[in-house]
Design a protein around this motif. Structure first.
Motif, short mmCIF file in Angstrom:
data_model
loop_
_atom_site.label_atom_id
_atom_site.label_comp_id
_atom_site.label_asym_id
_atom_site.label_seq_id
_atom_site.Cartn_x
_atom_site.Cartn_y
_atom_site.Cartn_z
N ARG A 52 0.83 -1.21 0.00
CA ARG A 52 0.00 0.00 0.00
C ARG A 52 0.86 1.25 0.00
NH1 ARG A 52 -5.54 -0.58 3.50
NH2 ARG A 52 -6.23 -2.56 2.59
N ALA A 53 1.95 1.20 0.77
CA ALA A 53 2.85 2.35 0.82
C ALA A 53 3.45 2.61 -0.56
CB ALA A 53 3.97 2.10 1.84
N TYR A 54 3.76 1.53 -1.29
CA TYR A 54 4.36 1.68 -2.62
C TYR A 54 3.37 2.30 -3.60
CZ TYR A 54 6.38 0.48 -7.13
OH TYR A 54 6.87 0.54 -8.41
N PHE A 55 2.12 1.80 -3.61
CA PHE A 55 1.14 2.27 -4.59
C PHE A 55 0.51 3.60 -4.19
CE2 PHE A 55 1.19 -2.34 -5.49
CZ PHE A 55 1.51 -2.27 -6.84
N ASP A 56 0.34 3.85 -2.90
CA ASP A 56 -0.30 5.10 -2.45
C ASP A 56 0.70 6.23 -2.22
OD1 ASP A 56 -2.69 3.83 -2.55
OD2 ASP A 56 -2.92 3.55 -0.40
N GLY A 57 1.98 5.85 -2.03
CA GLY A 57 2.99 6.87 -1.74
C GLY A 57 3.50 7.57 -2.98
N PHE A 58 4.39 8.53 -2.76
CA PHE A 58 4.98 9.30 -3.84
C PHE A 58 6.46 8.95 -3.92
CE2 PHE A 58 1.27 11.53 -2.35
CZ PHE A 58 0.65 11.98 -3.52
N THR A 59 6.86 8.25 -4.97
CA THR A 59 8.23 7.78 -5.12
C THR A 59 9.11 8.88 -5.73
OG1 THR A 59 7.46 5.51 -5.47
CG2 THR A 59 9.72 6.01 -6.14
N VAL A 60 10.27 9.09 -5.13
CA VAL A 60 11.22 10.08 -5.64
C VAL A 60 11.93 9.48 -6.86
CG1 VAL A 60 13.19 11.54 -5.10
CG2 VAL A 60 11.54 10.95 -3.30
#
Length: 264
Positions: free
Chosen positions: A86-94
């Motif tokens: 969830r963190a991967y898909f909902d987060g904002f990757t630099v």
């Protein structure tokens, strides 16, 4: 008489050299003073600055929360997903250029900024392009867990994620199953990512002054490598009792071989 004496000397030498010293198995020793004492050590931790491949969790709150739904991920796409997924898909990757892409706001460069500085940048951009002061904007930016990798002479190899703001080297190692006696606690390597590339840092976990090291607290994407001691390569035991057993086995094999050859 000389041959048994030489054999005994050889075995004693192997016995002494192959044992792992007790002091090499202990953490946080006070090496500067002969007696135990209570020391107050000041931990050195600098604010973390965001790097490439970090994943940020961004939440925006205003007086009328319906106006910021587009900015805040719902996180209900897959109810069976793990926290990391969830963190991967909902987060904002630099990305490789140090940017994140926020709906309506577009790209925002965050490379080398602290989370507090990113919060301020997002708030200023929202005020300039989307809202007024009366909206009472509140922005929170956090790393989606602290991800690190352990390998080498350690019980738990692999990548792990801890959901807390800061993690010291002992917490990381404990979550990886600790270092066995055959691991070199005096020279643990931390491979750390920087904007200009990766650097290798060395820390001594047997010295209490490690808590004053700038590398005492790990950072996202750190790799922790524990080197094996020479005793493991020699194939001997780690303790005196194990060495006695190994030597007894060797002597038994040698004696049996000599007796067999004498009967031929």
């Amino acid at each position: 008489m000389q041959r048994p004496f030489l054999i005994a000397i050889l075995l004693i030498s192997v016995f002494c050299v192959s044992c792992i010293p007790y002091k090499d198995t202990l953490y946080l020793q006070n090496k500067e003073q002969a007696t135990d004492s209570t020391n107050v050590l000041v931990e050195q931790q600098k604010p973390y600055r965001v790097q490439i491949n970090d994943i940020l969790n961004i939440r925006i709150k205003v007086t009328d929360q319906d106006n910021v739904q587009i900015f805040n991920p719902i996180g209900e796409g897959n109810l069976n997903a793990t926290a990391g997924e969830r963190a991967y898909f909902d987060g904002f990757t630099v990305d490789l250029h140090g940017n994140i892409r926020i709906p309506e706001l577009g790209k925002l460069n965050v490379l080398g900024y602290t989370t507090e500085a990113i919060e301020q940048k997002i708030k200023e951009k929202l005020l300039a392009e989307q809202f007024k002061e009366t909206a009472n904007i509140f922005v929170t930016v956090k790393l989606t867990g602290l991800r690190f990798t352990t390998y080498g002479e350690i019980n738990g190899r692999g990548t792990k994620t801890l959901y807390q703001d800061r993690v010291n080297i002992f917490e990381a190692i404990a979550n990886a199953g600790d270092i066995p006696d055959t691991g070199n606690k005096k020279d643990v390597l931390i491979i750390r990512q920087y904007p200009q590339g990766q650097k290798i840092h060395h820390i001594d976990l047997t010295d209490v002054n490690v808590m004053q090291s700038p590398y005492y607290y790990i950072q996202p994407n750190d790799m922790i490598y524990v080197k094996p001691l020479k005793q493991k390569a020699w194939g001997t035991g780690t303790t005196a009792l194990q060495n006695i057993g190994a030597i007894a086995t060797v002597l038994s094999l040698v004696t049996t071989s000599i007796l067999l050859f004498q009967r031929i």
